[in-house]
Write a protein that holds these residues in place. Structure first.
Motif, PDB file in Angstrom:
ATOM      1  N   PRO A 143      -2.954  -6.260  -3.905  1.00 16.70           N
ATOM      2  CA  PRO A 143      -3.694  -6.869  -3.046  1.00 16.70           C
ATOM      3  C   PRO A 143      -2.825  -7.679  -1.885  1.00 16.70           C
ATOM      4  O   PRO A 143      -3.184  -7.977  -0.758  1.00 16.70           O
ATOM      5  CB  PRO A 143      -4.562  -7.950  -3.571  1.00 16.70           C
ATOM      6  N   ARG A 144      -1.498  -7.747  -2.172  1.00 20.99           N
ATOM      7  CA  ARG A 144      -0.599  -8.384  -1.289  1.00 20.99           C
ATOM      8  C   ARG A 144      -0.046  -7.362  -0.431  1.00 20.99           C
ATOM      9  O   ARG A 144       0.730  -6.422  -0.886  1.00 20.99           O
ATOM     10  CB  ARG A 144       0.401  -8.946  -2.106  1.00 20.99           C
ATOM     11  N   GLU A 145      -0.330  -7.570   0.961  1.00 22.20           N
ATOM     12  CA  GLU A 145       0.194  -6.472   2.060  1.00 22.20           C
ATOM     13  C   GLU A 145       1.743  -6.336   1.627  1.00 22.20           C
ATOM     14  O   GLU A 145       2.283  -5.295   2.194  1.00 22.20           O
ATOM     15  CB  GLU A 145      -0.311  -7.017   3.518  1.00 22.20           C
ATOM     16  N   ALA A 146       2.270  -7.438   1.538  1.00 21.70           N
ATOM     17  CA  ALA A 146       3.999  -7.603   1.522  1.00 21.70           C
ATOM     18  C   ALA A 146       4.379  -6.462   0.392  1.00 21.70           C
ATOM     19  O   ALA A 146       5.571  -5.720   0.771  1.00 21.70           O
ATOM     20  CB  ALA A 146       4.509  -8.590   1.177  1.00 21.70           C
ATOM     21  N   ASP A 147       3.694  -6.400  -0.601  1.00 26.42           N
ATOM     22  CA  ASP A 147       4.020  -5.381  -1.918  1.00 26.42           C
ATOM     23  C   ASP A 147       3.775  -3.878  -1.220  1.00 26.42           C
ATOM     24  O   ASP A 147       4.631  -2.885  -1.504  1.00 26.42           O
ATOM     25  CB  ASP A 147       3.404  -5.653  -2.992  1.00 26.42           C
ATOM     26  N   VAL A 148       2.697  -3.844  -0.735  1.00 22.88           N
ATOM     27  CA  VAL A 148       2.109  -2.405  -0.193  1.00 22.88           C
ATOM     28  C   VAL A 148       3.363  -1.859   0.624  1.00 22.88           C
ATOM     29  O   VAL A 148       3.665  -0.887   0.681  1.00 22.88           O
ATOM     30  CB  VAL A 148       0.717  -2.545   0.344  1.00 22.88           C
TER      31      VAL A 148
END
Length: 557
Positions: free
Chosen positions: A437-442
């Motif tokens: 759910p974290r865009e940074a991880d994606v």
């Protein structure tokens, strides 16, 4: 008496007749239309063909079009280049199927070499319709890096800043200075310090300028205040080409040492050896040119006694070796380290294995940084594109001299970096991060997938199902963008995406899905049914964009 008078009149009229003949000789407007023809057509409309001759230098489908113009003996009085510009190395089109590009290195070759003495010989004005064509800022970051190196060596910050400004201008580190080098002696070069207007907009602005001012300021040897004012909203600027009186003329001379095709390979290599005797910071500024020269060499150079002698002298130069390696190991830009280690390998100062040890030591250092992110993941994957570094992070040979294995702890960035170096377990963890759910991880997982896309069809289906099950939002949009970099042709994946389009509450997610379908092989889908779904279920009513492009494409399929 009458005969004498007639002869006198003829004598008086002869210069006037010659002047009239000279006055009507048309000027040549050369155009290089890599992208939009709007600017060229504006010049043609308003200048006409009585006093101006128009020559398009680009020959579609012919890669040597610039050489063709040289062989034809074309003389340009005015040059108009219409193209996108990458800010440093190339003019390019916006069409994916276009074949015409204009590397700046080609302009340098024409400017420096005797093989094309006519093309730019009488240029009076150049118009560069592309973004950042006259941007004064150093585009590579190299000069700032050199200054930081000088500070580490003991120079004061004030003196280092002075060095920064001098180095940037002296070595063509900005687009503006590079264009001044290429178009030497040209009185006026027009361009843009930042974003340039698109072709159809630039053409309209030119129309307005010509309607108001006509041709009175054209090729007069000074910038047109009226033209600059007309383009003031777009930041048009003007400079002149370098001359021998310029304080940085030597930088053009150095550029031509590389670009002049008349020079023998041995002479170019000898010049490089001379560069290696200067402060290593100057060598760093020429890394890209040195790399292109190295890449142009083939096996035949070893059979050239003079070239082989220079290469051997470089390989034996211990002083240059130590200076380059010391600078490379402390450089703060990873790409600089890689380029200098590559130079050291090609110069014979490092073996291939020693170069890999240096690279692994650098990656191990980056791995421990708290700001580890997308750029480091790209770097690790690029350096191990052929898999020859697989496992080096874990086998106790992570760096020169046998460094300890890398710690397995960390987040997505560390896992993605280990995955780039061949870890199957970390690859699975990185793919799982694509569903975060974290865009940074994606985004970190997306960086890994740029280099290692999913090639197994069942795995791609599972990934598509999992992405479709994510909560609507920025993270899901980015995950879809990562999926879209695969050329999707699997029927199950396509049906999953269409179903997601129909049920999502997010217009941004729908746009991302449409972007994938726009590039996908849609032959497994029913085009009319898909068009009805897109039209009836879209959530971005009133906005034109990707979904409209897909609907229009389906309407003609």
């Amino acid at each position: 008496m009458r005969a004498w008078a007639a002869a006198a009149w003829l004598a008086l009229l002869a210069p006037a007749a010659a002047a009239a003949a000279t006055a009507v000789e048309p000027r040549t407007v050369c155009t290089i239309t890599v992208n939009s023809p709007d600017e060229k057509e504006s010049f043609r409309r308003h200048l006409g063909t009585e006093k101006y001759r128009f020559v398009e230098l680009v020959e579609r489908g012919r890669p040597d079009w610039l050489d063709s113009s040289c062989r034809a003996g074309v003389f340009c009085d005015i040059l108009v280049i219409s193209a996108h510009y990458d800010g440093g190395n190339e003019f390019f089109p916006d069409s994916l199927d276009a074949r015409e590009f204009l590397p700046v290195s080609e302009l340098e070759r024409v400017s420096c070499s005797g093989s094309c003495p006519s093309l730019f010989a009488r240029l009076q004005e150049v118009y560069l319709f592309g973004c950042n064509t006259l941007n004064p800022a150093p585009h590579s970051g190299a000069t700032a890096e050199v200054v930081r190196s000088l500070v580490r060596e003991g120079l004061s910050r004030e003196r280092a800043e002075r060095e920064l400004n001098a180095l940037a201008a002296a070595h063509g580190e900005s687009s503006r200075d590079r264009m001044r080098q290429v178009f030497k002696g040209v009185p006026v070069i027009y361009g843009f310090a930042s974003t340039a207007p698109l072709g159809h907009i630039a053409g309209g602005v030119l129309d307005r300028y010509f309607r108001q001012s006509g041709e009175r300021d054209l090729a007069r040897g000074r910038p047109s205040r009226a033209l600059l004012n007309t383009f003031s909203n777009f930041g048009m600027t003007a400079v002149s080409g370098m001359t021998a009186a310029d304080p940085y003329w030597q930088s053009r001379q150095d550029m031509c040492q590389f670009a002049d095709e008349r020079r023998a390979v041995a002479a170019k290599l000898a010049f490089v050896h001379g560069l290696l005797q200067r402060h290593v910071g100057e060598t760093r500024l020429y890394l890209d040119r040195i790399r292109r020269l190295r890449e142009s060499l083939d096996a035949s150079v070893r059979h050239d006694p003079m070239a082989a002698e220079v290469l051997e002298a470089i390989a034996r130069d211990e002083g240059a070796r130590e200076r380059v390696l010391a600078y490379a190991r402390r450089a703060d830009r990873p790409e600089t380290r890689v380029a200098m280690f590559d130079l050291a390998r090609d110069a014979g100062w490092l073996t291939a294995a020693q170069r890999d040890d240096e690279l692994m030591a650098m990656l191990a250092e980056l791995y421990t940084r708290p700001e580890l992110g997308v750029s480091e993941i790209h770097l690790a994957c690029q350096l191990n594109a052929d898999g020859h570094l697989d496992g080096r992070f874990a086998d106790g040979t992570g760096g020169a001299g046998g460094a300890a294995p890398w710690p397995a702890a960390g987040g997505t960035a560390q896992a993605a970096m280990r995955a780039c170096l061949g870890s199957a377990a970390d690859r699975a963890e990185t793919l799982q991060a694509l569903l975060s759910p974290r865009e940074a991880d994606v985004e970190l997982a997306q960086a890994y997938l740029r280099h290692h896309p999913v090639e197994d069809a069942p795995e791609l289906r599972r990934l598509a199902d999992d992405i479709a099950a994510m909560a609507p939002g920025a993270a899901q949009v980015r995950a879809l963008e990562a999926l879209g970099r695969h050329y999707v042709s699997d029927r199950e994946v396509l049906e999953t995406l269409v179903a997601l389009f129909g049920r999502t509450s997010s217009a941004e997610v729908q746009t991302a899905v449409a972007g994938i379908l726009l590039r996908a092989d849609r032959s497994a889908l029913d085009a009319p049914e898909l068009r009805r779904t897109l039209t009836s279920l879209r959530r971005d009513a009133g906005r034109e964009g990707t979904i409209d492009a897909l609907i229009a494409l389906l309407g003609v399929s």
